[in-house]
Write a protein that holds these residues in place. Structure first.
Motif, mmCIF file in Angstrom:
data_model
loop_
_atom_site.group_PDB
_atom_site.id
_atom_site.type_symbol
_atom_site.label_atom_id
_atom_site.label_comp_id
_atom_site.label_asym_id
_atom_site.label_seq_id
_atom_site.Cartn_x
_atom_site.Cartn_y
_atom_site.Cartn_z
ATOM 1 N N ASP A 164 36.874 124.729 41.648
ATOM 2 C CA ASP A 164 36.781 123.602 40.716
ATOM 3 C C ASP A 164 35.513 122.786 40.971
ATOM 4 O O ASP A 164 34.668 123.163 41.775
ATOM 5 N N PRO A 188 46.591 119.575 36.046
ATOM 6 C CA PRO A 188 46.141 118.590 37.025
ATOM 7 C C PRO A 188 47.207 118.391 38.107
ATOM 8 O O PRO A 188 48.378 118.620 37.819
ATOM 9 N N ARG A 248 36.819 131.018 33.046
ATOM 10 C CA ARG A 248 37.435 129.731 33.364
ATOM 11 C C ARG A 248 38.374 129.258 32.251
ATOM 12 O O ARG A 248 39.341 128.554 32.500
ATOM 13 N N LEU A 271 44.413 122.252 39.370
ATOM 14 C CA LEU A 271 43.785 123.195 38.424
ATOM 15 C C LEU A 271 43.358 122.433 37.179
ATOM 16 O O LEU A 271 44.011 122.501 36.141
ATOM 17 N N HIS A 272 42.283 121.693 37.314
ATOM 18 C CA HIS A 272 41.858 120.889 36.172
ATOM 19 C C HIS A 272 40.391 121.165 35.855
ATOM 20 O O HIS A 272 39.533 121.015 36.717
ATOM 21 N N ASP A 273 40.131 121.620 34.630
ATOM 22 C CA ASP A 273 38.761 121.831 34.165
ATOM 23 C C ASP A 273 37.968 122.633 35.214
ATOM 24 O O ASP A 273 36.901 122.209 35.655
ATOM 25 N N ASP A 276 45.194 124.564 32.510
ATOM 26 C CA ASP A 276 44.744 123.259 32.985
ATOM 27 C C ASP A 276 45.968 122.500 33.486
ATOM 28 O O ASP A 276 46.767 122.012 32.696
#
Ligand code: BMA
Length: 339
Positions: free
Chosen positions: A52, A19, A12, A22-24, A17
């Motif tokens: 996610d 947003p 991961r 595709l965030h965290d 990253d």
């Protein structure tokens, strides 16, 4: 197969990253793979399954020159025309890539209100992607296209899903061969292989698309052993199909060729999973056959959490397919007693 020392090759932490989508992210796994030439460079391209915290799933491309270090694109794949389906698609995942008729075709699973269906996409360059259609009308998964027409038809392997228990999760224990004239409408031809109950591959599904060798179509699949119906152990195996008539099974491995052993395969979102989904053959001869000595790279999802790379050769995979059938007792040293 042998694990690459740099495993897991993608986690991961490798996903940019970006947003809001595709965030965290939580996990990256089950990649389709293809080798291709992009402008002048030879690249190995993966289509990753990225999940996610909402458990929404995206397909994200990644590219590499050495097949080990990948640069992940900062964007998800959007299949143009998917909206024309007119039905809700919850998730798209487990892309399998086949080069066919000069383009790259992608078969993937689509979670919809009427179960899991197969979608077909196409790309020329892994930048723009087009949705060609829903190519199933029953609950089904693990579709993979053959890289050429055989006997005048397009062929694919697929795995219809059935519920093991009433209202329980669906899986399947038969890989089928299906055919089509236009890649959009498919007819089942014949069941190819069944799960072998009591052994390592009770439930089965196709891995990467079949590879042409002089001995036959070489195909890596996954097998699931259910442990008292509670935990599932996902492993990889190989099967060999006749070149002209792939309904004929010429050989099938007795023992798995990769099983969860390393910590990143044993622990994660779904423990005890190796899920092969991409296969790259290094040396193909002039007539399009994989050479026996050719190195082979298999990309797989590990514990539905990260991506692993396992290495082998065509000859080793063929040898695995030539093992004696499961359940046939291997000779014990005592069988050779002379007194
Ligand atoms: C299968 C598929 C795969 C997944 C595997 C293990 O049924 O859903 O995408 O990797 O289960 O959870």
């Amino acid at each position: 197969m042998r694990r690459h020392p740099r495993n897991p090759i993608l986690t991961r932490a490798d996903i940019p990253d970006v947003p809001p989508l595709l965030h965290d992210v939580t996990s990256v796994f089950n990649p389709g793979a293809v080798e291709r030439v992009d402008t002048t460079a030879r690249l190995i391209t993966l289509l990753l399954r990225v999940q996610d915290r909402s458990r929404e799933t995206y397909i994200v491309p990644a590219h590499s020159q050495d097949g080990i270090s990948f640069e992940v694109a900062p964007r998800i794949v959007e299949f143009k025309g998917l909206e024309k389906l007119g039905k809700r698609v919850y998730h798209i995942y487990d892309a399998r890539i086949t080069r066919l008729d000069g383009a790259y075709y992608i078969l993937f699973a689509m979670d919809m209100d009427d179960g899991c269906q197969l979608g077909l996409g196409r790309t020329a360059d892994f930048r723009e992607f087009e949705f060609l259609g829903r190519v199933s009308d029953e609950d089904i998964r693990n579709g993979v296209l053959f890289p050429e027409k055989i006997g005048g038809s397009y062929l694919r392997l697929d795995r219809p899903n059935k519920a093991r228990h009433v209202d329980g999760p669906t899986s399947g224990s038969t890989i089928w061969l299906s055919e089509s004239d236009d890649l959009l409408t498919w007819r089942p031809v014949a069941p190819l292989i069944d799960g072998r109950f009591h052994y390592w591959d009770e439930f089965i599904g196709s891995g990467p698309p079949p590879v042409k060798t002089r001995q036959g179509w070489l195909h890596i699949y996954h097998g699931v052993a259910g442990h008292f119906g509670s935990s599932n152990i996902y492993q990889a195996g190989a099967v060999l199909l006749d070149l002209r008539d792939p309904t004929k099974v010429l050989g099938r491995c007795r023992r798995n060729i990769l099983e969860p052993r390393e910590i990143y395969e044993l622990a994660g979102q779904v423990p005890n999973v190796v899920f092969p989904s991409g296969m790259i053959v290094e040396t193909i001869d002039r007539d399009g056959f994989a050479e026996p000595g050719s190195p082979v790279r298999v990309y797989y999802g590990a514990a539905d959490t990260c991506v692993g790379l396992a290495e082998t050769t065509i000859a080793e995979l063929l040898a695995a397919c030539a093992e004696s059938e499961i359940g046939v007792r291997l000779p014990f040293p005592s069988d050779f007693r002379t007194t």
